[in-house]
Design an enzyme around this catalytic site. Structure first.
Site, short mmCIF file in Angstrom:
data_model
loop_
_atom_site.label_atom_id
_atom_site.label_comp_id
_atom_site.label_asym_id
_atom_site.label_seq_id
_atom_site.Cartn_x
_atom_site.Cartn_y
_atom_site.Cartn_z
N VAL A 12 5.26 0.60 0.68
CA VAL A 12 3.94 0.59 0.06
C VAL A 12 4.09 1.34 -1.26
CG1 VAL A 12 1.54 1.32 0.28
CG2 VAL A 12 2.78 0.52 2.31
N LEU B 78 4.78 4.92 -2.13
CA LEU B 78 3.83 5.81 -1.44
C LEU B 78 4.24 6.04 0.01
CD1 LEU B 78 0.57 4.09 -2.72
CD2 LEU B 78 1.50 6.27 -3.51
N GLY B 79 4.93 5.06 0.56
CA GLY B 79 5.32 5.19 1.96
C GLY B 79 6.12 3.97 2.37
N SER B 80 6.68 4.04 3.58
CA SER B 80 7.46 2.91 4.08
C SER B 80 6.96 2.51 5.44
CB SER B 80 8.93 3.29 4.20
OG SER B 80 9.45 3.45 2.92
N GLY B 81 6.90 1.21 5.66
CA GLY B 81 6.50 0.69 6.96
C GLY B 81 7.70 0.00 7.59
N ASP C 98 -2.51 0.16 17.37
CA ASP C 98 -1.49 1.10 16.91
C ASP C 98 -2.14 2.34 16.29
OD1 ASP C 98 1.13 1.94 16.70
OD2 ASP C 98 1.50 0.95 14.79
N LYS D 7 1.34 -3.45 -0.62
CA LYS D 7 2.18 -3.39 0.58
C LYS D 7 3.15 -4.56 0.51
CE LYS D 7 1.69 -3.14 5.62
NZ LYS D 7 0.83 -2.76 6.73
N PHE E 69 8.39 -3.18 7.73
CA PHE E 69 8.91 -4.37 7.06
C PHE E 69 8.93 -4.23 5.55
CE2 PHE E 69 7.26 -5.73 11.17
CZ PHE E 69 8.44 -6.22 11.70
#
Ligand code: AMP
Length: 361
Positions: free
Chosen positions: A27, A19-22, A139, A42, A24
């Site tokens: 997701v 779904l997405g990248s953070g 943030d 996550k 570390f």
């Protein structure tokens, strides 16, 4: 201390699409095997040892989990479970399907201030709640403001990513130099004690951008942006703010104050006449004024382009590094780690900011 389950997450959840990248890890959508319910997982790569700079320290994950477990509010992403293996921690959280608020807004033809306020009010409710628990997010930025669902008449805001958040102890002085340049307050750059008011600054910046499609302190480089913030160099230029009400500008001005104790709190914001009009005239102004959609679309397209550019270049750097060091690593592993790699390649002086920097420059 937060309890992390030692069972294999895959025994209980089927792992689905990314779904997405953070910073570390990734997701992913996950399906609970017992019930078929969809969640988001996550996946956070743990730091192998104290000297390693790849991955996240276990105590940072514990902090994020404890904060999420403290927060139960309709405008804040909920956490359900946490799993731990030798190399990874997996947070099972509420699945948020509606994407980012800014992407949703950018798809519209036009938006009045009143419609924008509906979203802002929800962000403020979430922030008011977390601040009432003495938790600051540190943030707040467009990437961390999502919608539960978007194909509904009144989409519900969800604040995500509590990776930099902090729970203040009584009388505690807390300093941190983390954040994303465009959105951080002067006290972060000056390494001064932070407070809940630090989030209120970011809300001022987000509101400014939402209304005008301009970023108030954006310079040509991160260094210039940080200098503009410390010098408080911003204005409401006539060209970009011609459709903006004076009440909206007043709202922003009361957040973009250098002194933390002079900024409006979330409680005060919710009572500001732009958010909660006292007279019919004030209410009507909000319907007449609109956001600068042409410029907002341009801002958002540029923001998305930068995000994907940063991700691709970080992954390329990481893959090069892996080819030199560990040719046998699996592709999936590489992708999970690529964001952490950004930390190892920071060299410029303005990259004193520990995390998130690359997403804005
Ligand atoms: P984070 O590491 O928390 O910043 O998340 C990285 C990205 O994953 C975000 O920018 C979102 O695109 C996506 N994401 C994070 N949490 C969720 C969620 N609960 N549901 C759906 N997508 C998410």
């Amino acid at each position: 201390m937060a309890l992390f389950k030692l069972e294999n997450v895959e025994d209980l959840y089927e792992i689905g699409e990314v779904l997405g990248s953070g910073h570390f890890g990734q997701v992913r959508e996950v399906r609970e095997r017992a019930t078929g319910t969809l969640w988001a997982g996550k996946f956070l790569k743990l730091r192998k040892n104290a000297s390693s700079r790849l991955g996240i320290e276990r105590k940072s994950v514990e902090k994020e989990v404890e904060i999420l477990q403290t927060l139960q509010h309709g405008n804040i992403m909920a956490i359900r479970d946490v799993f731990e293996s030798r190399a990874e921690v997996v947070l099972i959280v509420e699945l948020i399907r509606g994407g980012e608020l800014f992407d949703f807004v950018a798809e519209k033809e036009n938006l009045t201030e009143r419609e924008a306020i509906e979203f802002l009010e929800q962000i403020l409710h979430g922030v008011q709640y977390m601040h009432s628990k003495r938790i600051a997010h540190f943030d707040l930025k467009p990437e961390n403001i999502m919608l539960s669902e978007k194909a509904v008449p009144h989409p519900n805001i969800k604040v995500i990513d509590f990776g930099l958040a902090h729970h203040f102890e009584q009388g505690e002085e807390y300093k941190s130099i983390s954040g994303t340049p465009q959105y951080i307050a002067p006290e972060v750059i000056n390494y001064e004690p932070l407070s809940e008011a630090t989030d209120m600054w970011s809300i001022g910046v987000i509101t400014y951008i939402l209304l005008s499609g301009m970023s108030p302190f954006q310079g040509d480089t991160d260094g210039e942006t940080l200098k503009n913030i410390v010098d408080m160099t911003y204005e409401f230029d006539d060209y970009h703010f011609k459709q903006t009400s004076d009440m909206a500008k007043d709202f922003i001005q009361k957040l973009l104050r250098k002194e933390q104790n002079e900024r409006m709190t979330a409680d005060e914001c919710l009572l500001h006449p732009w958010i909660k009009p006292l007279t019919r005239k004030q209410a009507a102004t909000r319907n007449r004024s609109s956001i600068n959609m042409k410029n907002f679309k341009r801002f958002n397209a540029k923001r998305k382009w930068k995000m994907s550019y940063n991700m691709v270049s970080a992954c390329n750097r990481f893959c090069r590094l892996q080819l030199l060091c560990k040719p046998s690593i699996k592709v999936d592993e590489e992708l999970r780690q690529c964001e952490s790699d950004q930390e190892d390649t920071e060299t410029k002086p303005e990259t004193l900011l520990r995390r998130r920097l690359s997403s804005s420059s």
